[in-house]
Design a protein around this motif. Structure first.
Motif, short mmCIF file in Angstrom:
data_model
loop_
_atom_site.label_atom_id
_atom_site.label_comp_id
_atom_site.label_asym_id
_atom_site.label_seq_id
_atom_site.Cartn_x
_atom_site.Cartn_y
_atom_site.Cartn_z
N ASP A 180 0.98 -1.41 0.06
CA ASP A 180 0.02 0.12 0.10
C ASP A 180 0.97 1.20 0.04
OD1 ASP A 180 -2.45 -1.45 0.01
OD2 ASP A 180 -2.26 -1.54 2.13
N GLY A 181 2.04 0.99 0.18
CA GLY A 181 2.96 2.23 -0.04
C GLY A 181 3.97 2.41 1.49
N GLY A 182 5.10 2.97 1.19
CA GLY A 182 5.79 2.97 2.28
C GLY A 182 6.55 1.84 2.65
N PHE A 183 7.23 1.75 3.77
CA PHE A 183 8.19 0.71 4.32
C PHE A 183 7.56 0.31 5.83
CE2 PHE A 183 10.26 2.87 0.63
CZ PHE A 183 10.46 1.83 0.06
N GLY A 184 7.95 -0.85 6.09
CA GLY A 184 7.80 -1.17 7.43
C GLY A 184 8.74 -1.05 8.42
N THR A 234 4.48 -1.24 10.64
CA THR A 234 4.13 0.13 10.96
C THR A 234 4.81 1.13 10.38
OG1 THR A 234 3.50 -0.90 13.33
CG2 THR A 234 4.21 1.86 13.05
N ARG A 235 4.27 1.90 9.75
CA ARG A 235 5.14 2.96 8.66
C ARG A 235 5.20 4.08 9.44
NH1 ARG A 235 0.89 2.02 3.98
NH2 ARG A 235 -0.32 2.12 5.54
N TYR A 236 6.59 4.34 10.23
CA TYR A 236 6.92 5.45 10.93
C TYR A 236 7.31 6.60 9.91
CZ TYR A 236 6.82 2.62 15.04
OH TYR A 236 6.44 1.71 16.15
N VAL A 237 7.04 7.75 9.99
CA VAL A 237 7.35 8.82 8.88
C VAL A 237 8.64 9.02 9.06
CG1 VAL A 237 7.00 11.40 8.37
CG2 VAL A 237 5.18 9.75 9.25
N GLY A 238 9.36 9.26 10.22
CA GLY A 238 10.77 9.52 10.20
C GLY A 238 11.48 8.23 9.43
N TRP A 239 11.33 7.12 9.92
CA TRP A 239 12.04 6.03 9.16
C TRP A 239 11.95 5.89 7.67
CZ3 TRP A 239 11.26 1.64 13.48
CH2 TRP A 239 12.20 2.24 14.65
N ASN A 240 10.45 6.11 7.40
CA ASN A 240 10.12 6.15 5.76
C ASN A 240 11.21 7.08 5.24
OD1 ASN A 240 7.58 4.37 4.47
ND2 ASN A 240 7.93 4.23 6.77
N ALA A 241 11.13 8.32 5.69
CA ALA A 241 11.78 9.62 5.18
C ALA A 241 13.25 9.06 5.04
CB ALA A 241 11.77 10.63 6.03
N MET A 242 14.17 8.55 5.92
CA MET A 242 15.10 7.92 6.02
C MET A 242 15.57 7.01 4.76
SD MET A 242 16.14 7.27 9.93
CE MET A 242 17.59 6.68 10.03
#
Length: 208
Positions: A86-90, A192-200
């Protein structure tokens, strides 16, 4: 262990050790010894984002093809395991699958390796990954953490085989071991898609 800087020698040591997943790509959470051999097997999004950047920068600065290979393997793990449909990363992948387990998904006994390899493939893979009767895992000393104990050139020299043949045998062995590991119950992935970790991760992927 003594503090280390992330220079080319450290990058090579980390890439060769069990801290780096030699079959599936990416890096485990940390090493529990000063040789980077035995990891805590959990894999974290933020560790792999920053290590991916380190190996990309190392390849750019020093032109080491091994750094590029590690970066590609890490990218592969991020895309295959962490990427969410669905987009993003775990956020992470667990270290184990049960209370009695300690990295069994990632480690190998001699019998497990022999069961999926030809005798010649096993011979070179055992030399390359240090698969022996005395493994590194305290809970089960027969289990081996895969790490790079000998390069193809050294194995060729010791065994009398052509280097190209050893490289071919190692490539086949790695794919067979990877496929066999894929049939095991894999550790849970935290979606869980944490915004900060996805940005990294996004930053690292753009750099790649």
């Amino acid at each position: 262990p003594e503090p280390r800087t992330t220079g080319p020698a450290t990058l090579r040591a980390m890439a060769r050790g069990g801290f780096h997943d030699q079959l599936g790509g990416g890096f485990h959470r940390y090493s529990v010894d000063d040789r980077w051999l035995v990891p805590h097997f959990e894999k974290m999004a933020y560790d792999n984002a920053e290590l991916l950047k380190a190996y990309l920068d190392g390849h750019a600065a020093f032109g080491d093809p091994d750094f590029a290979d590690v970066a590609r393997d890490t990218l592969g793990w991020i895309r295959e395991v962490l990427a969410d449909p669905d987009g993003g990363f775990g956020a992470s992948q667990d270290a184990d699958v049960g209370l009695e387990d300690d990295g069994d998904y990632f480690t190998w006994t001699i019998d497990e390796a022999r069961a999926v390899l030809t005798e010649e493939e096993f011979e070179v893979a055992a030399a390359h990954y240090d698969i022996g009767t005395a493994g590194e895992m305290h809970h089960d000393p027969a289990r081996n953490v895969l790490w790079i104990a000998a390069d193809a050139g050294l194995i060729a020299q010791r065994s009398g085989r052509a280097p190209s043949h050893v490289i071919s045998l190692l490539a086949r062995a790695r794919e067979k071991l990877r496929a066999a590991r894929g049939l095991r119950t894999a550790p849970f992935v935290d979606r869980t898609r944490y915004v900060g970790w996805n940005a990294m991760l996004a930053s690292a992927l753009f750099r790649a």
